[in-house]
Design a protein around this motif. Structure first.
Motif, mmCIF file in Angstrom:
data_model
loop_
_atom_site.group_PDB
_atom_site.id
_atom_site.type_symbol
_atom_site.label_atom_id
_atom_site.label_comp_id
_atom_site.label_asym_id
_atom_site.label_seq_id
_atom_site.Cartn_x
_atom_site.Cartn_y
_atom_site.Cartn_z
ATOM 1 N N UNK A 313 0.825 -1.207 0.000
ATOM 2 C CA UNK A 313 0.000 0.000 0.000
ATOM 3 C C UNK A 313 0.859 1.256 0.000
ATOM 4 N N UNK A 314 1.938 1.239 0.764
ATOM 5 C CA UNK A 314 2.830 2.402 0.800
ATOM 6 C C UNK A 314 3.505 2.618 -0.550
ATOM 7 N N UNK A 315 3.904 1.517 -1.204
ATOM 8 C CA UNK A 315 4.543 1.644 -2.515
ATOM 9 C C UNK A 315 3.603 2.280 -3.531
ATOM 10 N N UNK A 664 6.611 1.542 -15.083
ATOM 11 C CA UNK A 664 7.824 2.273 -14.723
ATOM 12 C C UNK A 664 7.701 2.935 -13.362
ATOM 13 N N UNK A 665 6.539 3.506 -13.071
ATOM 14 C CA UNK A 665 6.310 4.109 -11.748
ATOM 15 C C UNK A 665 6.251 3.026 -10.677
ATOM 16 N N UNK A 671 11.316 -0.116 -5.805
ATOM 17 C CA UNK A 671 12.699 0.164 -5.439
ATOM 18 C C UNK A 671 12.759 0.940 -4.126
ATOM 19 N N UNK A 672 11.922 1.959 -3.992
ATOM 20 C CA UNK A 672 11.915 2.757 -2.767
ATOM 21 C C UNK A 672 11.604 1.904 -1.545
ATOM 22 N N UNK A 673 10.569 1.061 -1.678
ATOM 23 C CA UNK A 673 10.151 0.240 -0.541
ATOM 24 C C UNK A 673 11.099 -0.927 -0.317
ATOM 25 N N UNK A 674 11.460 -1.628 -1.382
ATOM 26 C CA UNK A 674 12.267 -2.837 -1.247
ATOM 27 C C UNK A 674 13.667 -2.574 -0.742
ATOM 28 N N UNK A 675 14.315 -1.526 -1.237
ATOM 29 C CA UNK A 675 15.678 -1.236 -0.797
ATOM 30 C C UNK A 675 15.729 -0.875 0.681
ATOM 31 N N UNK A 682 20.450 4.225 1.540
ATOM 32 C CA UNK A 682 19.608 5.079 0.697
ATOM 33 C C UNK A 682 20.422 5.855 -0.329
ATOM 34 N N UNK A 683 21.716 6.072 -0.067
ATOM 35 C CA UNK A 683 22.546 6.804 -1.007
ATOM 36 C C UNK A 683 22.780 6.040 -2.302
ATOM 37 N N UNK A 684 22.523 4.738 -2.279
ATOM 38 C CA UNK A 684 22.699 3.928 -3.482
ATOM 39 C C UNK A 684 21.454 3.890 -4.360
ATOM 40 N N UNK A 685 20.378 4.538 -3.900
ATOM 41 C CA UNK A 685 19.113 4.443 -4.630
ATOM 42 C C UNK A 685 19.244 4.990 -6.054
ATOM 43 N N UNK A 686 19.815 6.193 -6.192
ATOM 44 C CA UNK A 686 19.941 6.792 -7.522
ATOM 45 C C UNK A 686 20.817 5.945 -8.444
ATOM 46 N N UNK A 687 21.880 5.351 -7.879
ATOM 47 C CA UNK A 687 22.753 4.511 -8.698
ATOM 48 C C UNK A 687 22.008 3.283 -9.209
ATOM 49 N N UNK A 688 21.208 2.678 -8.351
ATOM 50 C CA UNK A 688 20.455 1.489 -8.764
ATOM 51 C C UNK A 688 19.388 1.859 -9.781
ATOM 52 N N UNK A 689 18.713 2.995 -9.568
ATOM 53 C CA UNK A 689 17.716 3.452 -10.536
ATOM 54 C C UNK A 689 18.380 3.696 -11.897
ATOM 55 N N UNK A 690 19.579 4.276 -11.896
ATOM 56 C CA UNK A 690 20.291 4.484 -13.152
ATOM 57 C C UNK A 690 20.575 3.177 -13.868
#
Length: 708
Positions: A313-315, A664-665, A671-675, A682-690
Motif C-alpha cells: 500500500x505504501x509503494x 515504470x512508476x 525500489x523505494x520500498x524494497x531497498x 539510501x545513497x545507493x538508490x539513484x545509482x540502482x535506478x540508473x
C-alpha cells in the motif's frame, strides 16, 4: 521476387549446444544423487519429522530418495548419450515411431516426478503437515486462504504434469507443446526456490562459523531449487530444440511486402522462450514488464516484509503524484517533446491551491471554496503548460532548452512567496478540515448514468466475449493442429464468466448507491457532507469485498484516481483519432502533416494535458500533506522522465504506452520500498535506478529490433 536463404545452425553452434546439454545433464545427475544420499543419511529432512529419528523416513523423503536416484541415473545416462551420440531426435520419436531416446525418457520422468511431488504437497497441506500463512490458534483441521490457494494450484499443476508425462509416453503430439511450456515455467520456479534458499544462508550461519560448518543446512536450502532448475532446464533445452523447426528464413532482397511475408512467424510453432520473446517484441514496455516481474520476485524473496499489505500500500500511495505526472509525460514524449518544468509546475500548483484555500496567495484575497480553488489552480498550471508549448512552437527552440528555462522561472514563484524556508500549512489558518457538500440528486443522477453506461458497454463486452467463446468452441473441433485449443476454450469461458461477474457487480453496486442516495433524499437529507482532503487523497478505510482496512495500511484515494486516469488515457491513446495523431506527430511529423494532422496543435495540446495532470497531482499532494513548501516537486522531472523511459517511451517520439509508464512508476515504488526493507543504503538508490534505466532501455531497443 525476394531472395531468401535458410538460416541453419553451424557445426560450431551444434557442438557448443551439445557441450552445454552434456554439462547440464552431468550436473543434474551428480546433484540428484547427492540430494538422495543426504536425505538417506538423514542430513536433509523433508516434511514433518516430529518424534521421527534419522533412521526413519516419511512418505515425502521416500519419494525424494527414490526419485533422486532415478533422475540421477537417467541424467548421467543422458549425459553419456549426449557425449557419444548427438542425434536424439524428438521429431523422429513422434513422427517415425522410433524408440524413446534417453533424453526424452529423462524428460518424461522429470515431469512425472514433479507432478507426484505437487500432489504430495497438496496432500500434506490438506492434512495439516505443511502449515502455511498465519496459523495462530488455528487447528490442523482448519485451512486458511494461503493453504487453499496452495492446494488448488498444486493439484492443478500436478495433474497437468502427470497428464503431460503420460502424453509423452503415448506419443501424443500435444504433449510436446505442453511439456516444453511446463518445463520452462518449472525452470523459473526452480530459480526462485534457489534464490530464496540462498537469501536464507546468512541467517543460518552463527557468529564465527563458516559455510563448511553448516554445509548440510546450506545444501538443504539451495539443493532443491538448484536441482529443479538444472533438471528442468536440461529437459527444456532438449524438448524445445526441434519444436516448431521449419527452416528459419533470412530475407536478402525483394519488395517490402515480400520481405515482411518472409519474416512473418505468426503461423509457426514457437517454443516457450520464442513465444515470450515475440510477445515482448510487440510491447513498447518490454523492459518495464521484465523489470517489474524481476524486481517483484527479487524483493519478495529477499524479505518477507515486502509482500505485507502495509508495504504494498505504501509503494502505491507514495507514487500517486509521480504516476499522474508520468501519464502526461508519456503523451508528450510520444508526440516528440518532453518537459523539464513539471517539478516546478507541481510546486506552483500546490502553492496556488493551498494559497487560495487559506487566503494567503495571491496576497489580499479571501479564502476560497476547495473546489473553486482546485479549478483555478489547475487552470493556472494549464496556462503555464500552454506557455511551454507556445514558446516551443513559435521559436522552434528545442524543448530541452525551453523547459529548462521555464523550470527555473516557475520555481521562482514559490521561492518568492514562501520565504525563509517556511511551509504554508492549512492547519496554521484553520482548525477545521475543508468540508464540501455534494448534492445527493446529482450523485443519484451520476449513479443512474453510470448504471446505464456500464450496461451498454457491458453488453458490447459480453457480446464480444460470447462470440470469442463460440469461435473457440468451433476451433476446438476443427483446428486439430492447435495443441492448446482446450486451454484457449477454457480461458475464453473463464474470461466470459469473469466479465459477467464484474459487470453485474458494478451494476448492482452503483444501483445500490443510487437507491441509498434516494433513501437519504426522501428522509430530508439532500446534501452529502465530505472532507475534501479525504475525497482527493485520504486514507481508504474499507473496500467492497475486502471489508475494513487496518489503519496500519496506508492506502490512499489518490491511488483510485490514478488508476482511473490510467484507464482513461490508455483508451485515448490507443482507441481515438487523437491518440493516432499523437503517435504520428512524434513518429513522422512530415508524414503526419501530409495526412492533414496539425502537428503543432497536437504538441501544444499535450503540453496542456501534461500541465492539467500536474495540476491535479499537486492537489493530491497538498491534500495528503495539507501543506506546501518552496521546494515541493524538486527533482520530479528526472524521476518521471526516467519512469517513462523505463516504460518504453522514446525521447525521439512515436513510441510508448500508458501501461508501460504505469509499470515504470511501479518499479520506482518497489525500489523505494524494497531497498529500505532489505537494508540497502539510501545513497545507493539513484545509482540502482540508473542501472535499471539502462537495462530497461537496452531491453526496449532489443525488442524493437526484433519487431522490425
Amino acid at each position: 521476387m525476394a531472395t531468401i536463404s535458410s538460416v541453419k545452425p553451424t557445426a560450431r553452434a551444434i557442438a557448443s549446444s551439445v557441450r552445454l546439454n552434456f554439462s547440464l545433464a552431468l550436473g543434474t545427475g551428480l546433484l540428484s544423487l547427492l540430494v538422495a544420499e543426504q536425505v538417506a543419511t538423514g542430513w536433509i529432512a523433508f516434511g514433518d519429522r516430529l518424534n521421527i529419528s534419522r533412521r526413519d523416513f516419511n512418505l515425502t523423503e521416500i519419494v525424494v530418495i527414490v526419485g533422486g536416484i532415478l533422475v540421477g541415473l537417467l541424467a548421467l545416462w543422458t549425459a553419456f548419450q549426449f557425449l557419444i551420440n548427438r542425434e536424439q531426435s524428438v521429431r523422429a520419436y513422434f513422427n517415425e515411431n522410433r524408440p524413446m531416446p534417453p533424453a526424452l525418457l529423462f524428460t518424461t520422468v522429470t515431469i512425472f516426478l514433479i507432478g507426484i511431488i505437487c500432489l504430495l504437497i497438496a496432500i500434506q497441506v490438506i492434512t495439516g503437515w505443511i502449515p502455511l500463512g498465519a496459523r495462530t490458534n488455528i487447528s490442523r483441521r482448519d485451512i486458511n486462504f494461503p493453504e487453499w490457494g496452495t492446494i488448488i494450484i498444486t493439484l492443478i499443476w500436478g495433474g497437468l504434469c502427470l497428464r503431460t508425462a503420460l502424453g509423452l509416453w503415448r506419443r501424443e503430439r500435444p504433449a510436446w507443446s505442453w511439456g516444453q511450456w511446463a518445463l520452462f515455467i518449472l525452470t523459473l520456479v526452480g530459480a526462485i526456490i534457489l534464490f530464496s534458499g540462498a537469501f536464507d544462508i546468512p541467517s543460518t550461519l552463527s557468529r564465527g562459523q563458516t559455510i563448511l560448518d553448516n554445509l548440510a543446512t546450506i545444501i538443504q536450502l539451495v539443493a532443491p531449487g538448484l536441482l529443479i532448475m538444472l533438471a528442468c532446464l536440461t529437459a527444456y533445452r532438449y524438448l524445445s530444440a526441434e519444436y516448431g523447426f521449419s527452416g528459419a528464413q533470412k530475407v536478402i532482397s525483394g519488395t517490402l511486402a515480400e520481405r515482411a511475408k518472409a519474416r512473418d512467424i505468426s503461423g509457426l510453432r514457437l517454443s516457450a522462450g520464442q513465444t515470450i520473446r515475440a510477445r515482448l517484441a510487440k510491447s513498447p514496455g518490454a523492459g518495464a514488464i521484465i523489470g517489474f516481474i524481476g524486481l517483484f520476485i527479487f524483493f519478495s524473496i529477499a524479505t518477507d516484509l515486502f509482500l505485507e499489505p502495509t508495504s504494498l500500500a505504501s509503494a502505491l500511495s507514495n507514487n500517486v503524484t509521480r504516476g499522474m505526472v508520468a501519464i502526461g509525460t508519456t503523451m508528450l514524449m510520444i508526440s516528440g517533446e518532453f518537459d523539464l518544468s513539471v517539478g516546478s509546475l507541481l510546486g506552483v500548483g500546490g502553492l496556488m491551491f493551498m494559497g487560495l484555500l487559506t487566503g494567503q496567495f495571491p496576497p489580499g484575497i479571501q479564502p476560497m471554496h476547495p473546489i473553486l480553488a482546485g479549478i483555478i489552480s489547475t487552470a493556472f498550471v494549464c496556462f503555464l503548460g500552454f506557455l511551454n508549448g507556445f514558446i516551443l512552437i513559435r521559436t522552434q527552440i528545442p524543448s530541452f532548452i525551453v523547459t529548462l528555462a521555464t523550470l527555473l522561472m516557475y520555481r521562482g514563484i514559490p521561492l518568492v512567496f514562501i520565504v525563509g524556508g517556511k511551509t504554508l500549512r492549512y492547519a496554521d489558518y484553520f482548525s477545521v478540515q475543508p468540508f464540501i457538500e455534494l448534492s445527493r440528486i446529482l450523485l443519484l443522477v451520476l449513479c443512474v448514468a453510470l448504471v446505464i453506461g456500464i450496461a451498454l458497454v457491458g453488453r458490447a463486452i459480453l457480446t464480444n466475449a460470447y462470440h470469442r467463446l463460440q469461435e473457440r468452441w468451433s476451433q476446438y473441433h476443427t483446428d486439430t493442429d492447435n495443441d492448446f485449443r482446450a486451454l484457449g476454450l477454457a480461458m475464453s469461458g473463464i474470461l466470459f464468466a469473469l466479465n459477467t461477474v464484474i459487470l453485474v457487480g458494478l451494476v448492482v453496486g452503483f444501483a445500490g448507491s443510487a437507491l441509498d442516495q434516494m433513501s437519504h433524499i426522501t428522509q430530508g437529507s439532500p446534501y452529502l457532507t465530505i472532507n475534501f482532503f479525504d475525497l482527493m487523497n485520504g486514507r481508504i478505510a474499507s473496500l467492497p469485498i475486502i471489508g475494513d482496512i487496518s489503519r496500519d495500511i496506508n492506502l490512499r484515494m489518490g491511488v483510485v484516481w490514478w488508476l482511473l486516469t490510467v484507464m482513461i488515457f490508455q483508451f485515448i491513446l490507443n482507441q481515438t483519432r487523437y491518440g493516432n495523431a499523437t503517435f504520428a506527430a512524434g513518429g513522422n511529423p512530415g508524414a503526419a502533416r501530409a495526412q492533414g494532422i496539425n502537428v503543432n496543435r497536437v504538441k501544444i495540446t499535450n503540453y496542456i494535458v501534461l500541465a492539467l495532470l500536474v495540476g491535479i497531482a499537486s492537489i493530491f499532494d497538498a491534500a495528503r500533506l495539507q501543506s506546501i513548501d518552496a521546494l515541493r516537486g524538486q527533482g520530479l522531472e528526472l524521476e518521471v522522465i526516467a519512469a517513462t523511459v523505463i516504460g518504453g517511451a522514446l525521447l525521439a517520439g512515436g513510441y510508448g504506452s500508458i501501461i508501460g509508464a504505469l509499470l515504470g512508476v511501479f518499479i520506482f515504488g518497489m525500489m523505494q520500498t524494497g531497498l529500505v526493507l532489505i537494508g540497502v543504503d539510501a545513497r545507493l538508490f539513484d545509482a540502482i535506478i540508473g542501472a535499471i534505466i539502462l537495462i530497461a532501455v537496452i531491453i526496449n531497443n532489443w525488442s524493437r529490433r526484433i519487431k522490425t
